[in-house]
Design a protein around this motif. Structure first.
Motif, PDB file in Angstrom:
ATOM      1  N   GLY A 121     -29.626 -30.515  22.108  1.00  0.00           N
ATOM      2  CA  GLY A 121     -28.686 -30.506  20.985  1.00  0.00           C
ATOM      3  C   GLY A 121     -27.655 -29.398  21.107  1.00  0.00           C
ATOM      4  O   GLY A 121     -27.974 -28.281  21.516  1.00  0.00           O
ATOM      5  N   ILE A 122     -26.429 -29.734  20.752  1.00  0.00           N
ATOM      6  CA  ILE A 122     -25.308 -28.810  20.865  1.00  0.00           C
ATOM      7  C   ILE A 122     -25.530 -27.566  19.995  1.00  0.00           C
ATOM      8  O   ILE A 122     -25.342 -26.441  20.456  1.00  0.00           O
ATOM      9  N   ARG A 123     -25.933 -27.735  18.747  1.00  0.00           N
ATOM     10  CA  ARG A 123     -26.095 -26.594  17.843  1.00  0.00           C
ATOM     11  C   ARG A 123     -27.186 -25.648  18.338  1.00  0.00           C
ATOM     12  O   ARG A 123     -27.042 -24.434  18.274  1.00  0.00           O
ATOM     13  N   ARG A 124     -28.286 -26.192  18.820  1.00  0.00           N
ATOM     14  CA  ARG A 124     -29.360 -25.339  19.360  1.00  0.00           C
ATOM     15  C   ARG A 124     -28.853 -24.578  20.581  1.00  0.00           C
ATOM     16  O   ARG A 124     -29.138 -23.399  20.745  1.00  0.00           O
ATOM     17  N   LEU A 125     -28.105 -25.242  21.442  1.00  0.00           N
ATOM     18  CA  LEU A 125     -27.574 -24.583  22.633  1.00  0.00           C
ATOM     19  C   LEU A 125     -26.518 -23.538  22.272  1.00  0.00           C
ATOM     20  O   LEU A 125     -26.390 -22.526  22.967  1.00  0.00           O
ATOM     21  N   GLU A 126     -25.783 -23.755  21.205  1.00  0.00           N
ATOM     22  CA  GLU A 126     -24.836 -22.729  20.747  1.00  0.00           C
ATOM     23  C   GLU A 126     -25.607 -21.486  20.308  1.00  0.00           C
ATOM     24  O   GLU A 126     -25.200 -20.369  20.598  1.00  0.00           O
ATOM     25  N   ALA A 127     -26.714 -21.705  19.604  1.00  0.00           N
ATOM     26  CA  ALA A 127     -27.514 -20.579  19.126  1.00  0.00           C
ATOM     27  C   ALA A 127     -28.258 -19.887  20.264  1.00  0.00           C
ATOM     28  O   ALA A 127     -28.410 -18.677  20.271  1.00  0.00           O
ATOM     29  N   ARG A 128     -28.727 -20.673  21.231  1.00  0.00           N
ATOM     30  CA  ARG A 128     -29.496 -20.139  22.359  1.00  0.00           C
ATOM     31  C   ARG A 128     -29.109 -20.913  23.610  1.00  0.00           C
ATOM     32  O   ARG A 128     -29.784 -21.870  23.990  1.00  0.00           O
ATOM     33  N   PRO A 129     -28.012 -20.509  24.277  1.00  0.00           N
ATOM     34  CA  PRO A 129     -27.518 -21.260  25.435  1.00  0.00           C
ATOM     35  C   PRO A 129     -28.491 -21.357  26.606  1.00  0.00           C
ATOM     36  O   PRO A 129     -28.323 -22.200  27.475  1.00  0.00           O
ATOM     37  N   THR A 130     -29.526 -20.509  26.601  1.00  0.00           N
ATOM     38  CA  THR A 130     -30.519 -20.557  27.681  1.00  0.00           C
ATOM     39  C   THR A 130     -31.729 -21.417  27.317  1.00  0.00           C
ATOM     40  O   THR A 130     -32.694 -21.469  28.084  1.00  0.00           O
ATOM     41  N   ALA A 131     -31.683 -22.094  26.180  1.00  0.00           N
ATOM     42  CA  ALA A 131     -32.814 -22.917  25.747  1.00  0.00           C
ATOM     43  C   ALA A 131     -33.118 -24.001  26.781  1.00  0.00           C
ATOM     44  O   ALA A 131     -32.214 -24.647  27.300  1.00  0.00           O
ATOM     45  N   THR A 132     -34.396 -24.170  27.044  1.00  0.00           N
ATOM     46  CA  THR A 132     -34.833 -25.201  27.997  1.00  0.00           C
ATOM     47  C   THR A 132     -35.722 -26.241  27.328  1.00  0.00           C
ATOM     48  O   THR A 132     -36.105 -27.217  27.976  1.00  0.00           O
ATOM     49  N   LEU A 133     -36.052 -26.006  26.064  1.00  0.00           N
ATOM     50  CA  LEU A 133     -36.910 -26.936  25.332  1.00  0.00           C
ATOM     51  C   LEU A 133     -36.214 -27.387  24.054  1.00  0.00           C
ATOM     52  O   LEU A 133     -35.505 -26.602  23.417  1.00  0.00           O
ATOM     53  N   CYS A 134     -36.437 -28.639  23.674  1.00  0.00           N
ATOM     54  CA  CYS A 134     -35.944 -29.123  22.386  1.00  0.00           C
ATOM     55  C   CYS A 134     -36.730 -28.387  21.295  1.00  0.00           C
ATOM     56  O   CYS A 134     -37.756 -27.757  21.567  1.00  0.00           O
TER      57      CYS A 134
END
Length: 149
Positions: A121-134
């Motif tokens: 998700g775009i919003r999650r990646l904006e908050a944590r661009p290094t996220a690897t898990l939904c």
């Protein structure tokens, strides 16, 4: 009052490196070239900020290093340096995650959950661009981690 279509977003909506959050267009494909470029720029700006922090720390430690005669002053300085070094160590680990995220952009895997394959998700990646898990897989991992502790 109408908004100027060419006006830059206010700085309160900026993320790392002065980059505005990505605004998805209706019916836009997930992780299209525009989105990937946005996150690449965001990650590179974040990495640059971390590198600047390292440079500031080295300069600060060189400049402020003193051999105090008073043991309390010496201990205070050592504690401050220790805290800074721990912070830089956390940032070093974050830098590795940023590099991994940039590699996943290049490989075409960025933005998809490593555990289940769904869109992060775009919003999650904006908050944590290094996220690897939904968010669902991350919550499940945190629950399992708490149970193991």
């Amino acid at each position: 009052m109408a908004e100027d279509a060419n006006a830059k977003p206010s700085t309160k909506h900026m993320v790392a490196g002065g980059i505005a959050p990505y605004e998805p267009k209706p019916d836009e494909e997930y992780m299209n070239p525009d989105q990937l470029e946005h996150f690449r720029q965001l990650l590179e700006a974040w990495r640059e900020e971390l590198a600047q922090e390292v440079d500031r720390t080295v300069g600060h430690m060189r400049q402020d290093a003193a051999n105090f005669a008073d043991p309390a002053d010496r201990a205070t300085q050592e504690e401050e340096f220790g805290l800074e070094l721990r912070e830089r160590d956390r940032e070093r680990k974050l830098s590795k995650k940023i590099d991994e995220a940039l590699r996943s952009i290049e490989s075409g895997d960025y933005g998809y959950c490593e555990a289940c394959g769904v869109e992060i998700g775009i919003r999650r990646l904006e908050a944590r661009p290094t996220a690897t898990l939904c968010i669902d897989c991350k919550q499940l991992a945190e629950i399992k981690e708490k149970q193991m502790a």
